[in-house]
Design a protein around this motif. Structure first.
Motif, short mmCIF file in Angstrom:
data_model
loop_
_atom_site.label_atom_id
_atom_site.label_comp_id
_atom_site.label_asym_id
_atom_site.label_seq_id
_atom_site.Cartn_x
_atom_site.Cartn_y
_atom_site.Cartn_z
N LYS A 1 -4.71 1.38 -2.47
CA LYS A 1 -5.76 0.50 -1.96
C LYS A 1 -5.64 -0.89 -2.60
CE LYS A 1 -10.06 0.60 0.15
NZ LYS A 1 -10.37 1.11 1.47
N GLY A 2 -5.37 -0.90 -3.90
CA GLY A 2 -5.16 -2.18 -4.60
C GLY A 2 -3.97 -2.93 -4.04
N LEU A 3 -2.90 -2.21 -3.79
CA LEU A 3 -1.68 -2.85 -3.25
C LEU A 3 -1.93 -3.41 -1.86
CD1 LEU A 3 1.33 -3.46 -3.60
CD2 LEU A 3 1.83 -1.20 -2.70
N LEU A 4 -2.67 -2.68 -1.01
CA LEU A 4 -2.97 -3.16 0.34
C LEU A 4 -3.79 -4.44 0.28
CD1 LEU A 4 -3.77 0.20 2.20
CD2 LEU A 4 -1.70 -1.19 2.39
N TYR A 5 -4.78 -4.47 -0.63
CA TYR A 5 -5.57 -5.69 -0.80
C TYR A 5 -4.68 -6.84 -1.30
CZ TYR A 5 -10.23 -3.78 0.11
OH TYR A 5 -11.35 -3.24 0.73
N GLN A 6 -3.77 -6.52 -2.22
CA GLN A 6 -2.86 -7.54 -2.76
C GLN A 6 -1.98 -8.14 -1.65
OE1 GLN A 6 -0.08 -6.06 -5.67
NE2 GLN A 6 0.45 -8.08 -6.42
N LEU A 7 -1.43 -7.27 -0.81
CA LEU A 7 -0.57 -7.75 0.27
C LEU A 7 -1.37 -8.52 1.32
CD1 LEU A 7 1.69 -4.59 0.69
CD2 LEU A 7 2.43 -6.83 -0.13
N ASN A 8 -2.66 -8.22 1.45
CA ASN A 8 -3.52 -8.95 2.39
C ASN A 8 -4.05 -10.26 1.81
OD1 ASN A 8 -3.21 -7.03 4.36
ND2 ASN A 8 -5.06 -5.90 3.84
N GLY A 9 -3.74 -10.50 0.52
CA GLY A 9 -4.17 -11.75 -0.12
C GLY A 9 -5.55 -11.70 -0.75
N ASN A 10 -6.19 -10.53 -0.81
CA ASN A 10 -7.51 -10.39 -1.41
C ASN A 10 -7.33 -9.99 -2.88
OD1 ASN A 10 -10.14 -9.73 -2.19
ND2 ASN A 10 -10.66 -8.91 -0.16
#
Length: 494
Positions: A447-456
């Motif tokens: 979940k953290g990685l997905l947010y990171q890749l989305n720029g959040n």
């Protein structure tokens, strides 16, 4: 073999590298399927398609790469004769690439004096045409032929091909050869979900219409335009164009195959199959035709699988289903037999048919081979990861393998529908696992990685911190957290 000192040979090679010809353009052995390109060029030559000299030129290059230098020289002799006949007034402008190829083939044969003689000819031709190196000239004829060569090579060269035709048209805006090349490049790029052309659908339409304004009998432009108008729901005009093209050139495989695609998309599968079989009689090695006919059989298979009678071994529908599975596999297999590097869609389709037929080991082999490919279009890599990951998740029940593949597809920084699907698969997996166990460190980290890749960044930090509460020494999460905090600090300092 001519005798030259090493210094003279190095100087000759330096001059050859300055040329604009097939030997200095992008596609090489490692990135194209030589056998397939050779078959397609031979078909084009035997069918007498337009622009024969460009086909002979590229075939010379392919033959030379395979060590068939005498055949390459013969191809170039034929290209030169065609150009003499068809371009009497502008022979020197049209012969530049052919002479460049001659020089390179002689160099590969060790005939260095002959190679130098072609360089001398090029210098005489190019000096008045160029301010740069006098062994080539960037004129429409050079840009146009480079565009066709790149289009015939592999999909990763389509953008460059488009730019070549665009440059050719600057000086020669009414040349139907360059307009058709530009329209063809655009129409192919429009099919890839991650391209700017895909987001501005059907730019190719106005250029195909322009071809038909200048040459109303161009049946290839008719069928390509028909397919685009079909997308735009202009069915009546599209149908008229296809019918007109088939009347003008009823035995031309290139027209037959696009007409068949049109009818398949209109759900007239039997008519499409009839046209494809007719084309296959003329060009039996065509990968495109085999792929199209396999897609037709797959439609019939899908209809039959949904029929309950096809599950009963005593019912004729069961035997018909087995026959359709074999037809799909046969034709998809033929479509990539000579194209292991470039026919990615056909291989993925073949693997999916195998999965539906319970042949998981064969599907696994296909996915494994595809994952080894280098230098392919980014959306193709994302598609491979998506399909292979889905296979690992649902057929092999290898969840960790599937997650790694979806993540690999997501990390390819290219905005395509395949990338979004990889993201959605990972998000779905994360939510499912966190519903079962809110302390699942892997799901929290994802979940953290997905947010990171989305720029959040703020949300990414929050979830990496949560993940570390339950997996204290995970180096991946610690590293990600360090990078995120550092980037925020740098941003604040700025």
């Amino acid at each position: 073999m001519n005798i030259m000192s090493n210094t003279q040979r190095d100087l000759l090679k330096e001059k050859l590298d300055q040329l604009q010809c097939h030997f200095t353009w992008g596609p090489q052995k490692e990135t194209i399927d030589l056998e397939d390109v050779m078959y397609r060029l031979q078909d084009a030559i035997s069918l007498g398609v337009k622009y024969q000299a460009t086909c002979h030129n590229q075939l010379a290059f392919v033959n030379c790469l395979q060590g068939m230098n005498k055949e390459a020289i013969q191809n170039l002799n034929e290209a030169e004769e065609i150009l003499k006949d068809n371009h009497k007034d502008e022979f020197e402008r049209s012969i530049i690439i052919t002479y460049g190829n001659f020089a390179w083939v002689h160099y590969h044969m060790g005939q260095l004096t002959e190679a130098q003689s072609y360089l001398d000819k090029l210098e005489m031709i190019c000096k008045p045409l160029s301010d740069g190196p006098h062994y080539t000239a960037m004129i429409p004829e050079v840009y146009g032929e480079k565009g066709w060569s790149l289009l015939r090579s592999a999909s990763q060269y389509y953008e460059e091909a488009k730019e070549c035709f665009k440059k050719a048209l600057v000086e020669d805006p009414d040349n139907t050869e360059w307009i058709m090349g530009y329209a063809t490049a655009l129409s192919r790029l429009e099919l890839f979900s991650g391209t700017p052309e895909n987001r501005k659908q059907c730019q190719s339409v106005k250029h195909l219409r322009r071809v038909l304004e200048l040459d109303p009998d161009d049946s290839m432009a008719m069928v390509l335009l028909a397919l685009k108008l079909q997308q735009l729901k202009q069915k009546e005009t599209a149908t008229e164009l296809v019918e007109r093209a088939l009347q003008k050139t009823p035995d031309f495989p290139y027209v037959l195959r696009y007409a068949a695609k049109f009818y398949r998309l209109e759900e007239d599968v039997e008519k499409a199959i009839g046209l494809l079989k007719k084309a296959l009689e003329i060009t039996p090695l065509s990968a495109f035709l085999h792929d199209q006919i396999a897609m037709c059989y797959r439609i019939k298979l899908d209809e039959l699988i949904n029929n309950p009678r096809s599950r009963n071994p005593r019912n004729p529908a069961f035997r018909q289903k087995a026959k359709l599975f074999n037809q799909c596999k046969y034709h998809f297999g033929k479509a990539f037999q000579h194209r292991p590097k470039t026919a990615i869609k056909s291989q993925l389709d073949f693997a999916r048919v195998c999965v539906r037929n319970g042949e998981n080991s064969k599907a696994k082999e296909i996915y494994s081979n595809l994952l080894k490919l280098d230098d392919i279009r980014p959306e193709n890599l994302q598609r491979i990861c998506l399909y292979a990951g889905t296979f690992e998740m649902y057929q092999r029940r290898r969840e960790s393998n599937a997650i790694s593949l979806f993540l690999k597809g997501l990390k390819v920084e290219y905005d395509s529908s395949e990338r979004k699907k990889c993201h959605d698969k990972l998000e779905k997996w994360t939510e499912k696992n966190l519903c079962k166990d809110p302390h699942d460190s892997k799901a929290l980290g994802m979940k953290g990685l997905l947010y990171q890749l989305n720029g959040n960044k703020a949300k990414a930090i929050e979830y990496f911190e949560k993940a570390l509460e339950f997996d204290h020494e995970n180096e991946e999460y610690l590293s990600a957290l360090y990078e995120l905090r550092l980037s925020i600090e740098e941003h604040n300092d700025t």
